[in-house]
Motif scaffolding. Structure first.
Motif, PDB file in Angstrom:
ATOM      1  N   ASN A  85      48.640  29.589  25.343  1.00  0.00           N
ATOM      2  CA  ASN A  85      48.166  30.710  25.125  1.00  0.00           C
ATOM      3  C   ASN A  85      47.035  30.645  26.350  1.00  0.00           C
ATOM      4  O   ASN A  85      46.563  31.734  26.896  1.00  0.00           O
ATOM      5  CB  ASN A  85      47.588  31.257  23.940  1.00  0.00           C
ATOM      6  N   PHE A  86      46.330  29.420  26.248  1.00  0.00           N
ATOM      7  CA  PHE A  86      45.061  29.387  27.150  1.00  0.00           C
ATOM      8  C   PHE A  86      45.776  29.506  28.812  1.00  0.00           C
ATOM      9  O   PHE A  86      45.274  30.188  29.502  1.00  0.00           O
ATOM     10  CB  PHE A  86      44.540  27.956  26.886  1.00  0.00           C
ATOM     11  N   CYS A  87      46.962  28.978  28.976  1.00  0.00           N
ATOM     12  CA  CYS A  87      47.477  28.876  30.207  1.00  0.00           C
ATOM     13  C   CYS A  87      47.976  30.365  30.349  1.00  0.00           C
ATOM     14  O   CYS A  87      47.925  30.905  31.786  1.00  0.00           O
ATOM     15  CB  CYS A  87      48.504  28.033  30.400  1.00  0.00           C
ATOM     16  N   ILE A  88      48.220  31.190  29.423  1.00  0.00           N
ATOM     17  CA  ILE A  88      48.706  32.646  29.832  1.00  0.00           C
ATOM     18  C   ILE A  88      47.327  33.348  30.126  1.00  0.00           C
ATOM     19  O   ILE A  88      47.574  34.112  31.016  1.00  0.00           O
ATOM     20  CB  ILE A  88      49.348  33.172  28.503  1.00  0.00           C
ATOM     21  N   LEU A  89      46.240  33.100  29.382  1.00  0.00           N
ATOM     22  CA  LEU A  89      45.135  33.793  29.912  1.00  0.00           C
ATOM     23  C   LEU A  89      44.414  33.308  31.211  1.00  0.00           C
ATOM     24  O   LEU A  89      44.207  34.292  32.097  1.00  0.00           O
ATOM     25  CB  LEU A  89      43.949  33.443  28.985  1.00  0.00           C
ATOM     26  N   VAL A  90      44.288  32.130  31.515  1.00  0.00           N
ATOM     27  CA  VAL A  90      44.112  31.817  32.934  1.00  0.00           C
ATOM     28  C   VAL A  90      44.931  32.337  33.935  1.00  0.00           C
ATOM     29  O   VAL A  90      44.586  32.976  35.098  1.00  0.00           O
ATOM     30  CB  VAL A  90      44.097  30.097  33.008  1.00  0.00           C
ATOM     31  N   PHE A  91      46.407  32.350  33.774  1.00  0.00           N
ATOM     32  CA  PHE A  91      47.204  32.923  34.539  1.00  0.00           C
ATOM     33  C   PHE A  91      47.142  34.458  34.719  1.00  0.00           C
ATOM     34  O   PHE A  91      47.186  34.937  35.934  1.00  0.00           O
ATOM     35  CB  PHE A  91      48.866  32.652  34.056  1.00  0.00           C
ATOM     36  N   VAL A  92      46.589  34.970  33.781  1.00  0.00           N
ATOM     37  CA  VAL A  92      46.567  36.856  33.826  1.00  0.00           C
ATOM     38  C   VAL A  92      45.161  37.077  34.664  1.00  0.00           C
ATOM     39  O   VAL A  92      45.266  37.792  35.357  1.00  0.00           O
ATOM     40  CB  VAL A  92      46.301  37.189  32.396  1.00  0.00           C
ATOM     41  N   LEU A  93      44.158  36.089  34.446  1.00  0.00           N
ATOM     42  CA  LEU A  93      42.925  36.256  34.974  1.00  0.00           C
ATOM     43  C   LEU A  93      42.931  36.016  36.611  1.00  0.00           C
ATOM     44  O   LEU A  93      42.535  36.823  37.594  1.00  0.00           O
ATOM     45  CB  LEU A  93      41.839  35.399  34.454  1.00  0.00           C
ATOM     46  N   CYS A  94      43.807  34.938  36.760  1.00  0.00           N
ATOM     47  CA  CYS A  94      43.923  34.524  38.408  1.00  0.00           C
ATOM     48  C   CYS A  94      45.048  35.622  39.135  1.00  0.00           C
ATOM     49  O   CYS A  94      44.849  36.073  40.119  1.00  0.00           O
ATOM     50  CB  CYS A  94      44.959  33.201  38.495  1.00  0.00           C
ATOM     51  N   PHE A  95      45.946  36.457  38.344  1.00  0.00           N
ATOM     52  CA  PHE A  95      46.719  37.313  38.914  1.00  0.00           C
ATOM     53  C   PHE A  95      46.100  38.519  39.214  1.00  0.00           C
ATOM     54  O   PHE A  95      46.159  39.313  40.087  1.00  0.00           O
ATOM     55  CB  PHE A  95      47.929  37.417  37.937  1.00  0.00           C
ATOM     56  N   LEU A  96      44.991  39.000  38.238  1.00  0.00           N
ATOM     57  CA  LEU A  96      44.014  40.188  38.242  1.00  0.00           C
ATOM     58  C   LEU A  96      43.150  40.040  39.538  1.00  0.00           C
ATOM     59  O   LEU A  96      43.220  40.762  40.214  1.00  0.00           O
ATOM     60  CB  LEU A  96      43.500  40.457  37.062  1.00  0.00           C
ATOM     61  N   ARG A  97      42.748  38.751  39.660  1.00  0.00           N
ATOM     62  CA  ARG A  97      41.947  38.298  40.701  1.00  0.00           C
ATOM     63  C   ARG A  97      42.620  38.588  42.095  1.00  0.00           C
ATOM     64  O   ARG A  97      42.012  39.039  43.121  1.00  0.00           O
ATOM     65  CB  ARG A  97      41.251  36.969  40.765  1.00  0.00           C
ATOM     66  N   LEU A  98      43.814  38.129  42.055  1.00  0.00           N
ATOM     67  CA  LEU A  98      44.754  38.468  43.326  1.00  0.00           C
ATOM     68  C   LEU A  98      45.035  39.813  43.641  1.00  0.00           C
ATOM     69  O   LEU A  98      45.007  40.095  44.720  1.00  0.00           O
ATOM     70  CB  LEU A  98      46.060  37.518  43.158  1.00  0.00           C
ATOM     71  N   LEU A  99      45.268  40.659  42.471  1.00  0.00           N
ATOM     72  CA  LEU A  99      45.669  42.110  42.610  1.00  0.00           C
ATOM     73  C   LEU A  99      44.159  42.621  43.109  1.00  0.00           C
ATOM     74  O   LEU A  99      44.491  43.630  43.854  1.00  0.00           O
ATOM     75  CB  LEU A  99      46.016  42.610  41.445  1.00  0.00           C
ATOM     76  N   ILE A 100      43.048  42.357  42.664  1.00  0.00           N
ATOM     77  CA  ILE A 100      41.915  43.020  43.141  1.00  0.00           C
ATOM     78  C   ILE A 100      41.755  42.879  44.575  1.00  0.00           C
ATOM     79  O   ILE A 100      41.277  43.520  45.349  1.00  0.00           O
ATOM     80  CB  ILE A 100      40.755  42.503  42.453  1.00  0.00           C
TER      81      ILE A 100
END
Length: 102
Positions: A85-100
């Protein structure tokens, strides 16, 4: 001698056979998977902090995306799910940063 009569022999109940190699998470195999997933997630989160900088942000975020995915795969095989779950959270945050940035 007994007129062709054969006595019925009672079969003993058999115990189920254990396979030679199993990846049962309760006994062996991926017992350390949660700790490994947590370590990968923490390393990914620490590397993701400099990705906020505008110069290297999108490149570092793009390089960083496979790390939490590896942690998610390893955490999936563990019996505890907090590392996944922690890795999913980190992945989502990195993906959102990349989308921005795009």
């Amino acid at each position: 001698m007994n007129g062709g009569f054969q006595p019925r022999l009672r079969k003993r109940p058999t115990r189920p056979q254990k396979p030679l190699a199993s990846f049962d998470t309760d006994r062996q195999g991926w017992g350390m998977g949660n700790i490994i997933a947590w370590a990968i997630g923490i390393v990914s989160a620490v590397i993701a902090i400099p990705s906020v900088l505008p110069i290297v942000g999108w490149l570092l975020a793009l390089i960083l995306l496979p790390l939490p995915l590896i942690g998610i795969v390893i955490g999936t095989f563990s019996r505890r799910k907090s590392g996944r779950n922690f890795c999913i959270l980190v992945f989502v945050l990195c993906f959102l940063r990349l989308l921005i940035t795009f």
